[in-house]
Write an enzyme that holds these catalytic residues in place. Sequence first.
Site, short mmCIF file in Angstrom:
data_model
loop_
_atom_site.label_atom_id
_atom_site.label_comp_id
_atom_site.label_asym_id
_atom_site.label_seq_id
_atom_site.Cartn_x
_atom_site.Cartn_y
_atom_site.Cartn_z
N ASP A 32 113.72 33.67 141.65
CA ASP A 32 114.02 32.22 141.68
C ASP A 32 114.65 31.86 140.32
OD1 ASP A 32 112.39 29.68 143.45
OD2 ASP A 32 113.59 29.22 141.67
N THR A 144 117.87 25.61 159.58
CA THR A 144 117.35 24.26 159.81
C THR A 144 117.65 23.83 161.24
OG1 THR A 144 117.55 21.94 159.17
CG2 THR A 144 119.50 23.27 158.86
N SER A 183 125.14 16.72 157.37
CA SER A 183 125.29 16.55 155.92
C SER A 183 125.89 17.84 155.38
CB SER A 183 123.92 16.31 155.26
OG SER A 183 123.15 17.51 155.28
N TYR A 185 124.57 19.65 153.15
CA TYR A 185 123.46 20.62 153.14
C TYR A 185 123.33 21.31 154.51
CZ TYR A 185 118.85 22.18 154.43
OH TYR A 185 117.84 22.92 154.98
N HIS A 186 123.24 20.50 155.57
CA HIS A 186 123.06 21.10 156.90
C HIS A 186 124.26 21.98 157.26
CE1 HIS A 186 120.01 17.79 157.40
NE2 HIS A 186 119.36 18.76 158.03
N LYS A 189 124.04 25.56 156.20
CA LYS A 189 123.20 26.42 157.05
C LYS A 189 124.00 26.94 158.25
CE LYS A 189 119.29 25.91 154.75
NZ LYS A 189 118.56 27.00 154.10
N VAL A 215 109.33 19.99 157.14
CA VAL A 215 108.02 20.49 156.73
C VAL A 215 107.22 19.34 156.12
CG1 VAL A 215 106.81 22.18 155.31
CG2 VAL A 215 109.05 22.74 156.29
P1 NAD Z 1 112.73 23.92 147.45
O1 NAD Z 1 113.93 23.29 146.83
O2 NAD Z 1 111.39 23.39 147.10
O3 NAD Z 1 112.75 25.49 147.16
C1 NAD Z 1 113.93 26.25 147.06
C2 NAD Z 1 113.72 27.24 145.93
O4 NAD Z 1 114.90 28.03 145.79
C3 NAD Z 1 113.50 26.54 144.59
O5 NAD Z 1 112.39 27.08 143.92
C4 NAD Z 1 114.80 26.78 143.81
O6 NAD Z 1 114.58 26.85 142.42
C5 NAD Z 1 115.27 28.09 144.43
N1 NAD Z 1 116.72 28.29 144.37
C6 NAD Z 1 117.70 27.46 144.81
N2 NAD Z 1 118.90 27.99 144.56
C7 NAD Z 1 118.69 29.19 143.96
C8 NAD Z 1 119.55 30.20 143.45
N3 NAD Z 1 120.88 30.07 143.48
N4 NAD Z 1 119.00 31.32 142.92
C9 NAD Z 1 117.64 31.47 142.87
N5 NAD Z 1 116.78 30.52 143.31
C10 NAD Z 1 117.30 29.40 143.85
O7 NAD Z 1 112.96 23.86 149.02
P2 NAD Z 1 111.92 24.15 150.21
O8 NAD Z 1 111.52 22.87 150.79
O9 NAD Z 1 110.90 25.11 149.78
O10 NAD Z 1 112.89 24.86 151.25
C11 NAD Z 1 113.01 26.28 151.25
C12 NAD Z 1 114.03 26.70 152.31
O11 NAD Z 1 113.60 26.26 153.59
C13 NAD Z 1 115.41 26.11 152.07
O12 NAD Z 1 116.39 27.08 152.36
C14 NAD Z 1 115.46 24.98 153.07
O13 NAD Z 1 116.78 24.74 153.47
C15 NAD Z 1 114.60 25.48 154.19
N6 NAD Z 1 113.98 24.37 154.95
C16 NAD Z 1 113.15 23.48 154.32
C17 NAD Z 1 112.59 22.44 155.06
C18 NAD Z 1 111.72 21.38 154.43
O14 NAD Z 1 111.39 20.40 155.11
N7 NAD Z 1 111.31 21.53 153.18
C19 NAD Z 1 112.84 22.35 156.44
C20 NAD Z 1 113.70 23.27 157.04
C21 NAD Z 1 114.26 24.30 156.29
N1 USQ Z 2 113.97 8.81 157.23
C1 USQ Z 2 113.49 7.53 157.27
N2 USQ Z 2 112.88 7.06 156.16
C2 USQ Z 2 112.73 7.78 155.02
C3 USQ Z 2 113.23 9.10 154.99
C4 USQ Z 2 113.85 9.58 156.11
O1 USQ Z 2 113.59 6.82 158.28
O2 USQ Z 2 112.16 7.27 154.05
C5 USQ Z 2 114.63 9.38 158.44
C6 USQ Z 2 116.01 9.93 158.17
O3 USQ Z 2 117.00 8.91 158.34
C7 USQ Z 2 116.11 11.04 159.20
C8 USQ Z 2 114.67 11.53 159.36
O4 USQ Z 2 113.85 10.49 158.83
O5 USQ Z 2 116.53 10.53 160.44
C9 USQ Z 2 114.38 12.82 158.64
O6 USQ Z 2 114.75 12.71 157.27
P1 USQ Z 2 114.12 13.67 156.17
O7 USQ Z 2 114.61 13.23 154.84
O8 USQ Z 2 112.65 13.76 156.37
O9 USQ Z 2 114.70 15.10 156.58
P2 USQ Z 2 116.14 15.74 156.50
O10 USQ Z 2 117.05 14.99 155.60
O11 USQ Z 2 116.60 16.01 157.88
O12 USQ Z 2 115.87 17.14 155.79
C10 USQ Z 2 114.60 17.81 155.84
C11 USQ Z 2 114.60 18.87 154.72
C12 USQ Z 2 115.69 19.90 155.02
C13 USQ Z 2 115.46 20.49 156.40
C14 USQ Z 2 115.43 19.39 157.47
C15 USQ Z 2 114.97 19.94 158.80
O13 USQ Z 2 114.84 18.24 153.45
O14 USQ Z 2 115.62 20.94 154.04
O15 USQ Z 2 116.48 21.40 156.71
O16 USQ Z 2 114.41 18.42 157.09
S1 USQ Z 2 115.68 19.07 160.16
O17 USQ Z 2 115.54 17.62 159.90
O18 USQ Z 2 114.94 19.44 161.34
O19 USQ Z 2 117.08 19.43 160.22
#
Ligand code: NAD
Ligand code: USQ
Length: 381
Positions: A32, A144, A183, A185-186, A189, A215
């Site tokens: 990391d 995602t 987005s 970000y999405h 993926k 999550v």
């Molecule tokens: P997070 O940002 O807390 O963790 C990501 C980690 O990766 C961090 O510790 C960061 O320092 C490290 N990182 C990022 N870029 C890097 C690089 N270039 N080299 C080395 N380390 C690097 O995010 P998270 O919530 O733990 O999510 C982890 C993964 O799961 C992500 O790929 C995210 O897209 C995916 N994901 C998360 C959620 C969610 O709701 N949190 C939902 C769906 C998918």
């Molecule tokens: N939302 C609200 N109020 C808030 C925050 C969010 O109404 O205060 C709404 C958003 O408009 C959206 C939904 O809740 O419609 C989800 O938003 P979110 O910020 O909880 O989640 P999202 O931006 O989709 O991203 C998160 C994680 C991302 C992961 C994704 C899974 O940050 O890493 O990939 O969830 S998923 O949504 O299934 O694609």
Amino acid sequence: MKNVMILGGDGFCGWPTSLHMAAMGWNVLIVDNLSRRSIANRISAASLTPISSIEKRISAAQKIGNINFVNCDIAIQDGLLKETLASFKPDAIVHFAEQRSAPYSMLGDIERKYTLNNNICGTNNLLSSLVELNLRPHIVHLGTMGVYGYNDVYGEIPEGYLDITIKQTNEDATISYPADPGSIYHMTKCLDHTLMQFYVKNWQFQITDLHQGIVWGTDTEITKSDDNLINRFDYDGEYGTVLNRMLCQAQIGHPLTIYGTGGQTRAFIHVSDTAKCIALACEHPANTGEKLRVFNQVSEVRMVRDLANTIHDQTGAEIKYQENPRKEAAENKLKVSNQGLRSLGFEPVLIADGLMSEIKATVAKYQDRIDMTTIQSKARW
Ligand code: NAD
Ligand code: USQ
């Protein structure tokens, strides 16, 4: 003992997963660059929970199992990444190391470019280095649910692939589910997915792409066992996700921030289930010669407005509907298959299972660390 390299193992999902796998007997190496901690500093939005330094984390974690750390930016330091892969020789690699906030990726020019470069270069550096080293560990990548878009245009969302009939030939076929990101970000993926498909086809990689839902939660049994193992909890407008944010807001007397009508329906999973699902995927690798394996890592589907109403009923918190800062459907239906992980033994924890009160207790404990100015999201798109 099998070796697992956990890229992004200092993050919200990566840390509890690293601990879970170390406790199961895997030899864990976290890689990391601590960029999540730097971004939190840059946007002045610290974790609600006081997370320990990586050094303190690792030394506490070594009481749980074999676990070590290498500081490496996988998107930039490809030489160091390659050396680390060559010396550690992982049996499995879990790839969490990406910029994961949709709002952060839409803040502006710098964040759009950073998110795309970081996420795509990191994935390609990993795969290309493995080709060069002639290593083929099973790779478990975190995707995602957002790659599919959120709708029921094709019925229940299958796991990565869609069975169709081609109009012109009347032949049946299975195609990759059409990508529909909302987005930058999405979108990374979706690009990762295509990159990985190419490496599977051309170099016979074994890869599992886990399309995970939102999550929620913060702790697992292990992260609760020692203050130095505590997990991060984001509640700010860019990194906080909707359910954790609303539970936090209810606890501190802030109105629940619903964007638009709250008719957005999304998939959810508790963080302890994230760790369990990743371990299941690592223990049951995809087969060589198989196409890129996709599982939907989700426990249940819920509408934002319904979640807000449940929290309101439990706590009396005020609900505030505000203009949606994002471009997304105001209302959507969603049905998702999670058969793949279920067939490996996944039994989801549901939002109703009482864990919401655990989050409220965590928020109450660290309430004085809350910075009210970080609650509103600054991103607009
Ligand atoms: P997070 O940002 O807390 O963790 C990501 C980690 O990766 C961090 O510790 C960061 O320092 C490290 N990182 C990022 N870029 C890097 C690089 N270039 N080299 C080395 N380390 C690097 O995010 P998270 O919530 O733990 O999510 C982890 C993964 O799961 C992500 O790929 C995210 O897209 C995916 N994901 C998360 C959620 C969610 O709701 N949190 C939902 C769906 C998918
Ligand atoms: N939302 C609200 N109020 C808030 C925050 C969010 O109404 O205060 C709404 C958003 O408009 C959206 C939904 O809740 O419609 C989800 O938003 P979110 O910020 O909880 O989640 P999202 O931006 O989709 O991203 C998160 C994680 C991302 C992961 C994704 C899974 O940050 O890493 O990939 O969830 S998923 O949504 O299934 O694609």
